[in-house]
Design a protein around this motif. Structure first.
Motif, PDB file in Angstrom:
ATOM      1  N   HIS A 262       6.492 -21.500 -19.560  1.00  0.00           N
ATOM      2  CA  HIS A 262       4.536 -21.154 -19.109  1.00  0.00           C
ATOM      3  C   HIS A 262       4.244 -20.105 -18.316  1.00  0.00           C
ATOM      4  O   HIS A 262       3.548 -19.327 -19.054  1.00  0.00           O
ATOM      5  N   ALA A 263       5.283 -19.376 -17.724  1.00  0.00           N
ATOM      6  CA  ALA A 263       4.385 -18.672 -17.035  1.00  0.00           C
ATOM      7  C   ALA A 263       5.400 -17.278 -18.046  1.00  0.00           C
ATOM      8  O   ALA A 263       4.472 -16.161 -18.305  1.00  0.00           O
ATOM      9  N   LEU A 264       6.243 -17.574 -19.009  1.00  0.00           N
ATOM     10  CA  LEU A 264       7.026 -16.481 -19.819  1.00  0.00           C
ATOM     11  C   LEU A 264       6.055 -16.351 -20.846  1.00  0.00           C
ATOM     12  O   LEU A 264       5.790 -15.135 -21.465  1.00  0.00           O
ATOM     13  N   ALA A 271       9.684 -15.486 -11.672  1.00  0.00           N
ATOM     14  CA  ALA A 271      11.183 -15.687 -10.410  1.00  0.00           C
ATOM     15  C   ALA A 271      11.007 -16.573  -9.483  1.00  0.00           C
ATOM     16  O   ALA A 271      11.667 -17.570  -9.523  1.00  0.00           O
ATOM     17  N   ARG A 272       9.577 -17.514  -9.140  1.00  0.00           N
ATOM     18  CA  ARG A 272       9.598 -18.893  -8.634  1.00  0.00           C
ATOM     19  C   ARG A 272      10.649 -19.607  -9.387  1.00  0.00           C
ATOM     20  O   ARG A 272      11.478 -20.431  -8.782  1.00  0.00           O
ATOM     21  N   SER A 273      10.130 -20.607 -10.489  1.00  0.00           N
ATOM     22  CA  SER A 273      10.743 -20.767 -11.211  1.00  0.00           C
ATOM     23  C   SER A 273      12.544 -20.786 -11.641  1.00  0.00           C
ATOM     24  O   SER A 273      13.183 -21.205 -11.487  1.00  0.00           O
ATOM     25  N   TYR A 274      12.685 -19.284 -11.856  1.00  0.00           N
ATOM     26  CA  TYR A 274      13.876 -18.828 -11.944  1.00  0.00           C
ATOM     27  C   TYR A 274      14.725 -19.660 -10.460  1.00  0.00           C
ATOM     28  O   TYR A 274      15.481 -20.242 -10.923  1.00  0.00           O
ATOM     29  N   TYR A 275      13.802 -19.232  -9.890  1.00  0.00           N
ATOM     30  CA  TYR A 275      14.884 -19.565  -8.423  1.00  0.00           C
ATOM     31  C   TYR A 275      14.668 -21.313  -8.003  1.00  0.00           C
ATOM     32  O   TYR A 275      16.057 -21.894  -7.913  1.00  0.00           O
ATOM     33  N   THR A 276      13.530 -21.949  -8.764  1.00  0.00           N
ATOM     34  CA  THR A 276      14.310 -23.802  -8.896  1.00  0.00           C
ATOM     35  C   THR A 276      14.651 -24.247  -9.673  1.00  0.00           C
ATOM     36  O   THR A 276      15.126 -24.731  -9.557  1.00  0.00           O
ATOM     37  N   ALA A 277      14.537 -24.204 -10.897  1.00  0.00           N
ATOM     38  CA  ALA A 277      15.493 -24.207 -11.847  1.00  0.00           C
ATOM     39  C   ALA A 277      16.743 -24.009 -12.082  1.00  0.00           C
ATOM     40  O   ALA A 277      18.005 -24.687 -11.943  1.00  0.00           O
TER      41      ALA A 277
END
Length: 341
Positions: A262-264, A271-277
């Protein structure tokens, strides 16, 4: 004409909380702002929580109780949203405590700024300080000295999350802490229409993370007020602190990848979703039942790899660096906060 004292609906999912429920509900019913609709959703609790809820409803007409079969926190939150009549929506966990002026300050900031959501600061506490925190919250916070309005909340959600960098930003006069918020729904006040067409996905652990991207994309402005208005009980028995089977990690992974994409699509660094995933993908391998889910994990690895491939080299580097910073911070958090007594 705008209602001078609009109705605020506060949704409290309740499950086996007999030891702490009264602290939470009392902190809501004694709010300085009293035009409230308090919706207690009994999610099939097995202890005395259902009768405690009914007792409150019998004593205070502002309280509505919904009894349902156990379906998880998302189902309870959705039931509360469906039943809410307020112009503004707030949530609280059944073992947390609201400052007496929580709704007063959050509503004032929202109305004054014209923002879509208002938020304040929170403080973690352990069971041993429960009575102390109750007394502190009942006194009511002092009027905040600062109110910060910012736009593009989805970008803030995705990029402002490392505590050390927030402290550095504040030291440099950038007021970075004001732009920080996570996916938690408490210590917020929302305009009701934000939730039109949005409900939490039922049957998964990371229900709040899953809706974060869409919810924050709907917002134009968020207002932050610089004072503690919510007290978050740290309990070893909570889902976040205790549940560590494969499905827990995979639900967080699914939510992280959904928000990553969604962010992309919005042109925002995820960045936060990268950390989460990436973190959930790694942590899932340590789940006691991991061996039963190897094929699923292989597919998830491919999904995460394909999403990261959509990032430019500099963006990959930024995401990876922020993840390393956050991992170091998490070790400190785990030691100091999760083990509170």
């Amino acid at each position: 004409m705008t209602d001078p004292k609009p109705l605020v609906s506060i949704i409290v999912p309740v499950y086996n909380a007999e030891a702490y429920l009264s602290y939470c509900v009392d902190s809501i019913l004694t709010q300085s702002y009293d035009n409230l609709e308090v919706i207690l959703v009994d999610d099939g609790a097995k202890d005395s929580s259902p009768s405690i809820c009914d007792d409150y409803a019998a004593k205070d007409p502002r309280v509505t109780v919904i009894h349902q079969e156990n379906g998880g926190i998302a189902k309870a939150q959705n039931a509360g949203l469906d039943a809410a009549h307020g112009d503004y929506i707030a949530f609280a966990d059944n073992d947390d405590i609201l400052d007496r002026r929580n709704i007063e300050f959050l509503l004032h900031a929202l109305l004054r700024s014209g923002a879509d959501m208002s938020k304040a600061r929170w403080q973690q506490f352990g069971v041993s300080t429960l009575d102390e925190i109750e007394g502190k919250a009942s006194q009511g916070a002092e009027t905040p000295k600062k109110m910060t309005v910012f736009r593009d909340p989805l970008r803030a959600y995705q990029t402002v999350f490392c505590k050390s960098l927030r402290l550095l930003g504040d030291a440099l006069g950038r007021n970075t802490e004001a732009r920080y918020f996570n996916e938690a729904n408490w210590c917020r006040l929302y305009r009701r229409e934000l939730w039109d067409g949005i409900r939490f996905p039922e049957g998964m652990y990371a229900q709040d993370v899953m809706v974060a991207g869409e919810l924050y994309s709907r917002m134009d402005k968020v207002v932050d007020i610089d004072c503690v208005l919510y007290y978050w009980l740290q309990s070893a028995g909570s889902v976040t602190h205790s549940k560590r089977n494969y499905s827990f990690y995979r639900d967080n992974l699914r939510a992280g990848t959904a928000n990553f994409e969604h962010a992309l699509d919005q042109g925002i660094l995820p960045a936060r979703s990268y950390y989460t995933a990436v973190g959930s993908l790694h942590e899932a391998t340590h789940a006691p039942d991991f061996s039963e889910h190897r094929d699923e994990h292989t597919l998830d690895e491919d999904t995460v790899r394909s999403l990261i491939a959509r990032l430019s080299a500099p963006r990959k580097l930024v995401c990876a660096a922020l993840r390393m910073i956050r991992l170091a911070e998490k070790q400190v958090y785990d030691r100091r906060i999760k083990n509170m007594k």
